[in-house]
Design an enzyme around this catalytic site. Structure first.
Site, PDB file in Angstrom:
ATOM      1  N   ARG A  92      -2.037  21.676   5.145  1.00  0.00           N
ATOM      2  CA  ARG A  92      -1.626  20.290   4.973  1.00  0.00           C
ATOM      3  C   ARG A  92      -2.420  19.677   3.819  1.00  0.00           C
ATOM      4  NH1 ARG A  92       1.315  17.551   8.465  1.00  0.00           N
ATOM      5  NH2 ARG A  92       0.308  15.577   7.965  1.00  0.00           N
ATOM      6  N   HIS A 110      -7.923  29.043  -2.518  1.00  0.00           N
ATOM      7  CA  HIS A 110      -6.505  29.309  -2.782  1.00  0.00           C
ATOM      8  C   HIS A 110      -6.354  30.743  -3.280  1.00  0.00           C
ATOM      9  CE1 HIS A 110      -2.357  28.564  -3.786  1.00  0.00           C
ATOM     10  NE2 HIS A 110      -2.567  29.076  -4.984  1.00  0.00           N
TER      11      HIS A 110
END
Length: 223
Positions: A92, A110
């Site tokens: 989110r 990431h």
């Protein structure tokens, strides 16, 4: 000074496990005060409880908008005494309500070399594109997706036969090394912003080659 840390997860929590392992090994000077998830079935919550770490689920679907959900996350995190946040597979985006509560203290990992291949399918997108190198990035979080200043990146080779799973496995092995390292630098107060760039104090311009790839800035002993 030990880093009072909250970890946010939405899934299996393998990066959470790497953080826990480095804390228990004495390499990462952090105290994980709470693990928080927006999904009740996230295995990361089980990992936390196995290690005696408070685990809290807040179902985002029960809140009236992102800001209300983020405000409750802030309340829970503060209630547990954490002042820094590691997003570890938390699916989110957070709002200024959240970021403003922990300025310069929210980081994310990431599975791609940002700014290339942002979003939830970074590994598969890179493999489908046919890159020759991919990797992972630890960065400070801002209001845009996968956008904030980069702390550390690791590079791994990508092969024509790769898909998101095979490339992702290679990337994940490096995620488990660079994320705890970045958090240790944060704990030591060694991360300094210079515009979009992040300087690691006491770390010179050096690129480290590992058995699995290349890391910049280089990993320190214990990582």
């Amino acid at each position: 000074m030990s880093l009072a840390l909250a970890v946010l997860v939405s899934g299996s929590g393998s990066n959470l496990q790497s953080i826990i392992d480095k804390v228990e090994a004495g390499a990462l000077d952090a105290d994980i005060r709470v693990v928080l998830s927006n999904k009740p079935d996230a295995y990361g919550l089980t990992r936390a409880r196995t290690h005696g770490i408070p685990a809290v689920c807040l179902d985002h679907k029960r809140f009236d908008g992102r800001e209300a959900f983020d405000a409750e996350m802030v309340r829970v995190i503060r209630e547990h005494g954490a002042d820094a946040v590691a997003m570890a597979g938390f699916m989110r985006m957070v709002t200024p309500v959240f970021l403003g509560a922990f300025p310069g203290r929210v980081v994310n990992i990431h599975p791609a070399l940002l700014p290339s291949f942002p979003g939830v399918h970074g590994q598969a997108d890179a493999a489908a594109y046919g890159v020759r190198f991919s990797g992972c990035t630890v960065h400070f979080v801002d209001e845009k997706m996968d956008h904030g200043p980069v702390i550390i990146q690791a590079v791994v080779p990508a092969y024509p036969e790769d898909d998101g799973d095979t490339l992702g496995a290679r990337i994940l092995a490096m995620e488990h090394r660079i994320y705890p390292q970045a958090l240790q630098w944060l704990a030591e107060g060694r991360l300094r912003h210079a515009g979009r760039k992040v300087v690691v104090e006491g770390c010179g311009p050096c690129v480290a080659l590992t058995g699995a790839g290349m890391v910049n800035p280089p990993l320190e002993p214990g990582f």
